[in-house]
Write an enzyme that holds these catalytic residues in place. Structure first.
Site, PDB file in Angstrom:
ATOM      1  N   LYS A  13       0.831  -1.215   0.000  1.00  0.00           N
ATOM      2  CA  LYS A  13       0.000   0.000   0.000  1.00  0.00           C
ATOM      3  C   LYS A  13       0.863   1.262   0.000  1.00  0.00           C
ATOM      4  CE  LYS A  13      -2.022  -1.124   3.907  1.00  0.00           C
ATOM      5  NZ  LYS A  13      -1.273  -2.372   4.190  1.00  0.00           N
ATOM      6  N   ARG A  88      -9.473   0.515   8.955  1.00  0.00           N
ATOM      7  CA  ARG A  88      -9.058  -0.847   9.290  1.00  0.00           C
ATOM      8  C   ARG A  88     -10.137  -1.609  10.049  1.00  0.00           C
ATOM      9  NH1 ARG A  88      -3.096   0.319   9.090  1.00  0.00           N
ATOM     10  NH2 ARG A  88      -2.026  -1.616   9.542  1.00  0.00           N
ATOM     11  N   ARG A 127      11.626  -5.457   4.984  1.00  0.00           N
ATOM     12  CA  ARG A 127      11.326  -4.033   4.785  1.00  0.00           C
ATOM     13  C   ARG A 127      12.295  -3.156   5.577  1.00  0.00           C
ATOM     14  NH1 ARG A 127       5.314  -1.761   5.523  1.00  0.00           N
ATOM     15  NH2 ARG A 127       5.511  -2.585   7.653  1.00  0.00           N
ATOM     16  N   ARG A 160      11.556  -1.351  11.283  1.00  0.00           N
ATOM     17  CA  ARG A 160      10.523  -1.031  12.264  1.00  0.00           C
ATOM     18  C   ARG A 160      10.454  -2.099  13.348  1.00  0.00           C
ATOM     19  NH1 ARG A 160       5.220   0.313   8.732  1.00  0.00           N
ATOM     20  NH2 ARG A 160       4.316  -0.845  10.470  1.00  0.00           N
ATOM     21  N   ARG A 171      -0.151  -9.183  13.490  1.00  0.00           N
ATOM     22  CA  ARG A 171      -0.783  -8.155  12.652  1.00  0.00           C
ATOM     23  C   ARG A 171      -1.579  -8.780  11.520  1.00  0.00           C
ATOM     24  NH1 ARG A 171       4.434  -5.406  11.197  1.00  0.00           N
ATOM     25  NH2 ARG A 171       3.230  -4.109   9.788  1.00  0.00           N
TER      26      ARG A 171
HETATM   27  P1  ADP Z   1       2.192  -1.842   3.270  1.00  0.00           P
HETATM   28  O1  ADP Z   1       2.192  -0.343   3.241  1.00  0.00           O
HETATM   29  O2  ADP Z   1       1.000  -2.440   2.580  1.00  0.00           O
HETATM   30  O3  ADP Z   1       2.384  -2.405   4.648  1.00  0.00           O
HETATM   31  P2  ADP Z   1       4.752  -1.604   1.874  1.00  0.00           P
HETATM   32  O4  ADP Z   1       4.428  -0.783   0.688  1.00  0.00           O
HETATM   33  O5  ADP Z   1       5.494  -0.983   2.982  1.00  0.00           O
HETATM   34  O6  ADP Z   1       3.426  -2.339   2.420  1.00  0.00           O
HETATM   35  O7  ADP Z   1       5.567  -2.882   1.339  1.00  0.00           O
HETATM   36  C1  ADP Z   1       6.064  -3.873   2.246  1.00  0.00           C
HETATM   37  C2  ADP Z   1       7.437  -4.325   1.810  1.00  0.00           C
HETATM   38  O8  ADP Z   1       7.326  -5.081   0.602  1.00  0.00           O
HETATM   39  C3  ADP Z   1       8.403  -3.197   1.511  1.00  0.00           C
HETATM   40  O9  ADP Z   1       9.688  -3.630   1.907  1.00  0.00           O
HETATM   41  C4  ADP Z   1       8.316  -3.036  -0.015  1.00  0.00           C
HETATM   42  O10 ADP Z   1       9.558  -2.589  -0.566  1.00  0.00           O
HETATM   43  C5  ADP Z   1       8.030  -4.460  -0.461  1.00  0.00           C
HETATM   44  N1  ADP Z   1       7.113  -4.532  -1.617  1.00  0.00           N
HETATM   45  C6  ADP Z   1       6.059  -3.719  -1.912  1.00  0.00           C
HETATM   46  N2  ADP Z   1       5.438  -4.120  -3.037  1.00  0.00           N
HETATM   47  C7  ADP Z   1       6.099  -5.225  -3.468  1.00  0.00           C
HETATM   48  C8  ADP Z   1       5.946  -6.107  -4.597  1.00  0.00           C
HETATM   49  N3  ADP Z   1       4.967  -5.922  -5.490  1.00  0.00           N
HETATM   50  N4  ADP Z   1       6.810  -7.122  -4.716  1.00  0.00           N
HETATM   51  C9  ADP Z   1       7.810  -7.330  -3.799  1.00  0.00           C
HETATM   52  N5  ADP Z   1       8.008  -6.529  -2.730  1.00  0.00           N
HETATM   53  C10 ADP Z   1       7.165  -5.497  -2.557  1.00  0.00           C
HETATM   54  P1  ADP Z   2       1.321  -1.919   7.974  1.00  0.00           P
HETATM   55  O1  ADP Z   2       0.705  -1.464   6.721  1.00  0.00           O
HETATM   56  O2  ADP Z   2       2.688  -2.503   7.794  1.00  0.00           O
HETATM   57  O3  ADP Z   2       0.448  -2.791   8.820  1.00  0.00           O
HETATM   58  P2  ADP Z   2       0.945   0.704   9.244  1.00  0.00           P
HETATM   59  O4  ADP Z   2       2.088   1.621   9.164  1.00  0.00           O
HETATM   60  O5  ADP Z   2      -0.247   0.952   8.401  1.00  0.00           O
HETATM   61  O6  ADP Z   2       1.579  -0.721   8.966  1.00  0.00           O
HETATM   62  O7  ADP Z   2       0.444   0.575  10.742  1.00  0.00           O
HETATM   63  C1  ADP Z   2       1.326   0.324  11.815  1.00  0.00           C
HETATM   64  C2  ADP Z   2       0.520   0.208  13.105  1.00  0.00           C
HETATM   65  O8  ADP Z   2      -0.140   1.456  13.384  1.00  0.00           O
HETATM   66  C3  ADP Z   2      -0.601  -0.820  13.090  1.00  0.00           C
HETATM   67  O9  ADP Z   2      -0.147  -2.131  13.424  1.00  0.00           O
HETATM   68  C4  ADP Z   2      -1.558  -0.255  14.156  1.00  0.00           C
HETATM   69  O10 ADP Z   2      -1.090  -0.523  15.460  1.00  0.00           O
HETATM   70  C5  ADP Z   2      -1.434   1.245  13.924  1.00  0.00           C
HETATM   71  N1  ADP Z   2      -2.430   1.745  12.949  1.00  0.00           N
HETATM   72  C6  ADP Z   2      -2.189   2.308  11.739  1.00  0.00           C
HETATM   73  N2  ADP Z   2      -3.331   2.634  11.126  1.00  0.00           N
HETATM   74  C7  ADP Z   2      -4.342   2.268  11.969  1.00  0.00           C
HETATM   75  C8  ADP Z   2      -5.757   2.326  11.894  1.00  0.00           C
HETATM   76  N3  ADP Z   2      -6.398   2.811  10.817  1.00  0.00           N
HETATM   77  N4  ADP Z   2      -6.465   1.842  12.957  1.00  0.00           N
HETATM   78  C9  ADP Z   2      -5.856   1.353  14.045  1.00  0.00           C
HETATM   79  N5  ADP Z   2      -4.527   1.252  14.163  1.00  0.00           N
HETATM   80  C10 ADP Z   2      -3.762   1.710  13.149  1.00  0.00           C
END
Ligand code: ADP
Ligand code: ADP
Ligand code: ZN
Length: 215
Positions: A13, A88, A127, A160, A171
């Site tokens: 995302k 979420r 990541r 992280r 998660r």
């Molecule tokens: P999210 O915001 O949904 O948690 P991220 O965009 O941070 O996910 O992506 C999670 C990890 O996967 C990052 O290290 C990113 O570089 C990698 N990543 C994102 N999209 C892809 C993909 N299509 N293929 C392989 N790795 C990806």
């Molecule tokens: P990822 O896409 O890798 O799960 P985020 O950066 O979106 O990570 O979120 C990290 C953490 O922040 C989540 O595990 C949660 O604890 C909190 N968080 C983020 N967005 C929300 C939301 N919309 N509602 C509740 N908790 C949230």
């Protein structure tokens, strides 16, 4: 364009939202980034949120709903926005709907990224995140040009705390239980686009743009 990017942790995302902000000149609103900034600054909200985030759980709905409601009022959201990591829960989605109606706005699209559980674990354990601008990288799938430094701003990259395998599993379970019901929620609202997120980053990007341009 008013968009939501939906999908489990690690689906891509944040990576795709960064591309869309440049393409459409609309802001990315990541509740995770906003919460991490509050934790770093040790604000009262950050201190409260940290315990939930460290445990891999969700921060209470009223906290994140307040953050997003305020953020959507800012001037840069006038032409649209990309919500990344919000909503979420069904309660958050309902609150968003109310806020948008109050502003006389409506969502255009909700893009749901679908990725296998094992691939998610691999993505999240590899990541790396820029401490200054929040851009994400992957040690294998999207490495920075210079080791451990951000291409965009030169900031140093870190892992992280919640990107450790045990917290990742938690998660993913939270996503399955509390967030995945939003797929049918937005399908019923007739705004859902489902996208295969298993392809490499540029292919996902291309497919996403073509689906958005198809209207
Ligand atoms: P999210 O915001 O949904 O948690 P991220 O965009 O941070 O996910 O992506 C999670 C990890 O996967 C990052 O290290 C990113 O570089 C990698 N990543 C994102 N999209 C892809 C993909 N299509 N293929 C392989 N790795 C990806
Ligand atoms: P990822 O896409 O890798 O799960 P985020 O950066 O979106 O990570 O979120 C990290 C953490 O922040 C989540 O595990 C949660 O604890 C909190 N968080 C983020 N967005 C929300 C939301 N919309 N509602 C509740 N908790 C949230
Ligand atoms: Zn950076």
């Amino acid at each position: 364009m008013k968009l939501i990017l939906l999908g489990p942790p690690g689906a891509g995302k944040g990576t795709q939202a960064k591309m869309l902000t440049e393409r459409f000149s609309i802001p990315q609103i990541s509740t995770g980034d906003i919460l991490r900034a509050a934790v770093k600054d040790k604000t009262p909200m950050g201190l409260k949120a940290k315990q939930y985030m460290d445990a891999g759980g969700l921060v209470p709905d009223e906290v994140v709903v307040g953050i997003v409601r305020d953020r959507l009022q800012e001037a840069d959201c006038i032409n649209g926005f990309i919500l990344d990591g919000f909503p979420r829960t069904v309660a958050q989605a309902d609150a968003l709907q109310t806020s948008l109606e109050e502003m006389d706005k409506a969502l255009d699209r909700v893009i749901s990224l679908d990725v296998d559980a094992e691939a998610l674990v691999e993505r999240l354990t590899g990541r790396r995140t820029c401490k200054d601008c929040g851009r994400g990288y992957h040690v294998q799938f999207d490495p920075p040009r210079v080791d451990a430094l951000c291409d965009a701003c030169g900031g140093s990259l870190f892992q992280r705390d919640d990107d450790q395998e045990e917290t990742i599993r938690k998660r993913l379970q939270v996503y399955a239980d509390q967030t995945s019901p939003l797929i049918s929620y937005y399908r019923d609202a007739d705004v859902l686009i489902e996208l295969d997120g298993m392809q490499p980053i540029p292919q996902v990007q291309e497919k996403m743009l073509s689906l958005l341009q198809a209207g």
